[in-house]
Design an enzyme around this catalytic site. Structure first.
Site, PDB file in Angstrom:
ATOM      1  N   GLY A  47     -10.816 -17.147  13.652  1.00  0.00           N
ATOM      2  CA  GLY A  47     -10.642 -15.689  13.758  1.00  0.00           C
ATOM      3  C   GLY A  47     -11.330 -14.909  12.651  1.00  0.00           C
ATOM      4  O   GLY A  47     -11.402 -13.684  12.702  1.00  0.00           O
TER       5      GLY A  47
ATOM      6  N   ASN B 191      -3.877 -13.781   2.138  1.00  0.00           N
ATOM      7  CA  ASN B 191      -5.038 -13.003   1.704  1.00  0.00           C
ATOM      8  C   ASN B 191      -5.676 -13.607   0.453  1.00  0.00           C
ATOM      9  O   ASN B 191      -4.993 -14.192  -0.393  1.00  0.00           O
ATOM     10  CB  ASN B 191      -4.626 -11.540   1.421  1.00  0.00           C
ATOM     11  CG  ASN B 191      -4.263 -10.793   2.706  1.00  0.00           C
ATOM     12  OD1 ASN B 191      -3.314 -10.032   2.731  1.00  0.00           O
ATOM     13  ND2 ASN B 191      -5.011 -11.026   3.778  1.00  0.00           N
ATOM     14  N   LEU B 192      -6.962 -13.390   0.324  1.00  0.00           N
ATOM     15  CA  LEU B 192      -7.752 -14.059  -0.711  1.00  0.00           C
ATOM     16  C   LEU B 192      -7.270 -13.773  -2.128  1.00  0.00           C
ATOM     17  O   LEU B 192      -7.059 -14.708  -2.919  1.00  0.00           O
ATOM     18  CB  LEU B 192      -9.225 -13.645  -0.588  1.00  0.00           C
ATOM     19  CG  LEU B 192     -10.182 -14.263  -1.625  1.00  0.00           C
ATOM     20  CD1 LEU B 192     -10.224 -15.781  -1.488  1.00  0.00           C
ATOM     21  CD2 LEU B 192     -11.590 -13.673  -1.478  1.00  0.00           C
TER      22      LEU B 192
ATOM     23  N   TYR C 203      -1.939  -8.712  15.743  1.00  0.00           N
ATOM     24  CA  TYR C 203      -1.854  -7.706  14.666  1.00  0.00           C
ATOM     25  C   TYR C 203      -2.988  -6.695  14.827  1.00  0.00           C
ATOM     26  O   TYR C 203      -2.756  -5.484  14.887  1.00  0.00           O
ATOM     27  CB  TYR C 203      -1.952  -8.367  13.289  1.00  0.00           C
ATOM     28  CG  TYR C 203      -2.348  -7.407  12.194  1.00  0.00           C
ATOM     29  CD1 TYR C 203      -3.659  -7.358  11.725  1.00  0.00           C
ATOM     30  CD2 TYR C 203      -1.433  -6.506  11.672  1.00  0.00           C
ATOM     31  CE1 TYR C 203      -4.036  -6.451  10.760  1.00  0.00           C
ATOM     32  CE2 TYR C 203      -1.798  -5.599  10.698  1.00  0.00           C
ATOM     33  CZ  TYR C 203      -3.112  -5.573  10.251  1.00  0.00           C
ATOM     34  OH  TYR C 203      -3.488  -4.656   9.295  1.00  0.00           O
TER      35      TYR C 203
ATOM     36  N   ILE D 143       0.843  -1.200   0.000  1.00  0.00           N
ATOM     37  CA  ILE D 143       0.000   0.000   0.000  1.00  0.00           C
ATOM     38  C   ILE D 143       0.879   1.251   0.000  1.00  0.00           C
ATOM     39  O   ILE D 143       0.581   2.239  -0.660  1.00  0.00           O
ATOM     40  CB  ILE D 143      -0.962  -0.025   1.213  1.00  0.00           C
ATOM     41  CG1 ILE D 143      -1.844  -1.267   1.102  1.00  0.00           C
ATOM     42  CG2 ILE D 143      -1.806   1.237   1.259  1.00  0.00           C
ATOM     43  CD1 ILE D 143      -2.548  -1.676   2.336  1.00  0.00           C
TER      44      ILE D 143
ATOM     45  N   LYS E  22      -3.170  -2.460  16.063  1.00  0.00           N
ATOM     46  CA  LYS E  22      -3.862  -1.346  15.384  1.00  0.00           C
ATOM     47  C   LYS E  22      -4.741  -0.596  16.381  1.00  0.00           C
ATOM     48  O   LYS E  22      -4.789   0.629  16.404  1.00  0.00           O
ATOM     49  CB  LYS E  22      -4.705  -1.857  14.217  1.00  0.00           C
ATOM     50  CG  LYS E  22      -3.897  -2.432  13.056  1.00  0.00           C
ATOM     51  CD  LYS E  22      -2.919  -1.429  12.477  1.00  0.00           C
ATOM     52  CE  LYS E  22      -2.166  -1.986  11.285  1.00  0.00           C
ATOM     53  NZ  LYS E  22      -1.127  -1.060  10.780  1.00  0.00           N
TER      54      LYS E  22
ATOM     55  N   ASP F 243      15.220   1.011  10.009  1.00  0.00           N
ATOM     56  CA  ASP F 243      14.305   0.267  10.891  1.00  0.00           C
ATOM     57  C   ASP F 243      13.619   1.297  11.780  1.00  0.00           C
ATOM     58  O   ASP F 243      14.225   1.836  12.712  1.00  0.00           O
ATOM     59  CB  ASP F 243      15.106  -0.730  11.748  1.00  0.00           C
ATOM     60  CG  ASP F 243      14.202  -1.441  12.757  1.00  0.00           C
ATOM     61  OD1 ASP F 243      14.728  -2.203  13.593  1.00  0.00           O
ATOM     62  OD2 ASP F 243      12.968  -1.218  12.704  1.00  0.00           O
TER      63      ASP F 243
ATOM     64  N   TYR G 104      -8.512   0.678   6.826  1.00  0.00           N
ATOM     65  CA  TYR G 104      -8.691   0.038   5.507  1.00  0.00           C
ATOM     66  C   TYR G 104      -9.590  -1.175   5.665  1.00  0.00           C
ATOM     67  O   TYR G 104      -9.433  -1.935   6.630  1.00  0.00           O
ATOM     68  CB  TYR G 104      -7.374  -0.520   4.974  1.00  0.00           C
ATOM     69  CG  TYR G 104      -6.185   0.373   4.982  1.00  0.00           C
ATOM     70  CD1 TYR G 104      -4.924  -0.177   4.946  1.00  0.00           C
ATOM     71  CD2 TYR G 104      -6.279   1.769   5.015  1.00  0.00           C
ATOM     72  CE1 TYR G 104      -3.782   0.603   4.930  1.00  0.00           C
ATOM     73  CE2 TYR G 104      -5.154   2.564   5.024  1.00  0.00           C
ATOM     74  CZ  TYR G 104      -3.911   1.976   4.970  1.00  0.00           C
ATOM     75  OH  TYR G 104      -2.771   2.748   4.961  1.00  0.00           O
TER      76      TYR G 104
ATOM     77  N   LEU H 149      12.782  -2.884   4.494  1.00  0.00           N
ATOM     78  CA  LEU H 149      12.728  -3.935   3.447  1.00  0.00           C
ATOM     79  C   LEU H 149      12.439  -5.316   4.035  1.00  0.00           C
ATOM     80  O   LEU H 149      12.715  -6.343   3.396  1.00  0.00           O
ATOM     81  CB  LEU H 149      14.040  -3.952   2.642  1.00  0.00           C
ATOM     82  CG  LEU H 149      14.417  -2.636   1.947  1.00  0.00           C
ATOM     83  CD1 LEU H 149      15.753  -2.780   1.217  1.00  0.00           C
ATOM     84  CD2 LEU H 149      13.332  -2.183   0.960  1.00  0.00           C
TER      85      LEU H 149
ATOM     86  N   ASN I  42       9.587  -6.607   4.365  1.00  0.00           N
ATOM     87  CA  ASN I  42       8.487  -7.232   3.630  1.00  0.00           C
ATOM     88  C   ASN I  42       8.344  -6.584   2.257  1.00  0.00           C
ATOM     89  O   ASN I  42       7.248  -6.439   1.719  1.00  0.00           O
ATOM     90  CB  ASN I  42       7.178  -7.045   4.439  1.00  0.00           C
ATOM     91  CG  ASN I  42       6.091  -8.002   3.966  1.00  0.00           C
ATOM     92  OD1 ASN I  42       6.390  -9.046   3.379  1.00  0.00           O
ATOM     93  ND2 ASN I  42       4.851  -7.623   4.176  1.00  0.00           N
TER      94      ASN I  42
ATOM     95  N   SER J 175      -6.789  -0.419  10.286  1.00  0.00           N
ATOM     96  CA  SER J 175      -7.454  -1.542   9.627  1.00  0.00           C
ATOM     97  C   SER J 175      -8.843  -1.766  10.202  1.00  0.00           C
ATOM     98  O   SER J 175      -9.079  -1.526  11.390  1.00  0.00           O
ATOM     99  CB  SER J 175      -6.614  -2.814   9.821  1.00  0.00           C
ATOM    100  OG  SER J 175      -7.340  -3.958   9.457  1.00  0.00           O
TER     101      SER J 175
END
Ligand code: WQD
Length: 345
Positions: A303, A204-205, A154, A14, A158, A60, A182, A35, A37, A127
């Site tokens: 979940g 993710n789908l 996670y 994103i 958030k 970092d 999001y 970097l 991910n 999120s």
């Protein structure tokens, strides 16, 4: 003089799409990313799309020393879009401490630097997971829907991050902030020069679907069709990543504009306002591409929320933003990206 914007995590999925929209909107962008991910290659894609190669440093953000030293070279930066965080829901359950340390320390370091600068603004990457599994009567989800227990560390980072930001805005007069919640980001830039890098095994789908279609995996699992939905599979609000990126530019513009009387901390749901089921997304992909997606129906994934889609009216009205891309075009963009990274013609 172009306003310079710090984008942490700016070589991520994103983040990179948002950097493109920032540059296209006339901002100068400085990326700090470790970097973990993503890849520096992403800068090539951004440059090919915009004609501009943003400044980049491998930083970092969870290291106070690294980020402070980096930002001392940019005393003129007062605004940041903060993406830098780990984001794999399942992994966060196995490695909670890494997630709390990385996601919260990174945010605290960004706040602690910017709060000392005049008229500073933070746009935070949040999120819809903060809403947990909303009750039917709370759908579509608006920003004042209850914040509920979310199963993953996670999601908890958030929720905690939003609280940290809210408390910081209250304590530090220089600082304003906006949190963008999001829904489900999907797709890739129309050029297929940037997209979601397939690092690790995607959960993710959409990347699962496109990898199936590309033959990277023989088939996929549909996690449950015994939900109380129109076809039994889970419903989500799939938001095109380029529309999502544009929402960041709109949010930044709102917070930076002295003529707009915004609150100093605001929250916006960034979604289409339409829910689609897993089976419906698979069906749209097959219709758009003409490719069957081999899938088997299995048990539910722990979940998973049953249904989650946004009421985007506040974003539409106050940000002057809406998700405009038809889902067929979004799915086609995801497939173009998969074909490019797999060298499929
Ligand atoms: C969507 C639906 C699955 C894979 C998560 C985070 C959220 C955001 C987006 C970061 C669910 C089903 C999936 C598969 C399937 N992350 N599915 N088979 O879980 O809604 O949201 O990612 O910003 O914060 O919580 O997204 O794409 O993993 O799942 O049936 O192989 O697809 O069960 O119903 P999710 P998802």
């Amino acid at each position: 003089m172009k306003e310079k914007i710090l984008v942490t995590g700016g070589t991520g999925y994103i983040g990179s799409h948002t950097v493109v929209e920032l540059i296209n909107s006339g901002f100068e962008v400085v990326i700090a990313d470790n970097l973990a991910n993503s890849s520096e290659e992403v800068l090539n894609g951004i440059e090919q799309i915009t004609g501009v190669r943003p400044q980049f440093a491998k930083i970092d953000c969870a290291s106070r020393e690294e980020l402070c030293s980096f930002m001392s070279d940019y005393p003129d930066i007062r605004c940041a879009i903060h993406f830098a965080a780990y984001k794999a829901v399942g992994e966060s359950v196995e490695k909670p401490l890494e997630y709390y340390r990385n996601n919260l320390d990174s945010l605290i370091n960004v706040i602690d630097i910017l709060r000392k600068r005049e008229n500073s603004v933070i746009v935070f990457s949040s999120s819809c997971t903060v809403y947990g599994d909303p009750a039917k009567e709370d759908l579509p989800v608006s920003e004042d829907a209850p914040i509920k227990e979310t199963p993953s560390p996670y999601g908890k980072t958030k929720q905690m991050s939003e609280q940290i930001i809210k408390d910081s805005v209250y304590a530090y007069d220089n600082l304003s902030a906006v949190s963008l919640r999001y829904f489900n980001p999907v797709g890739a830039h129309p050029s297929a020069l940037i997209g979601e890098l397939p690092l690790g095994v995607p959960q993710n789908l959409m990347p699962v679907i496109t990898q199936c279609a590309a033959g990277v995996r023989p088939s996929m699992k549909v996690f449950g069709t015994d939900y109380n939905t129109r076809d039994g599979s889970c419903i989500r609000d799939y938001i095109y990543v380029c529309d999502l990126a544009k929402a960041h530019v709109a949010a930044l513009g709102r917070m930076m504009n002295p003529l707009i009387k915004s609150d100093r901390f605001e929250v916006f749901n960034i979604g289409t306002g339409k829910g689609l089921s897993v089976l419906e997304i698979i069906g749209i992909f097959e219709k758009v591409t003409g490719i069957k997606v081999p899938h088997e129906i299995t048990g539910r994934r722990e979940g998973d929320a049953e249904q989650l889609w946004a009421d985007p009216r506040k974003s539409n009205e106050l940000l002057g933003w809406s998700a405009s891309t038809p889902v067929e075009d979004v799915v086609a963009s995801a497939w173009r990206w998969e074909k490019r990274i797999r060298n499929i013609s």
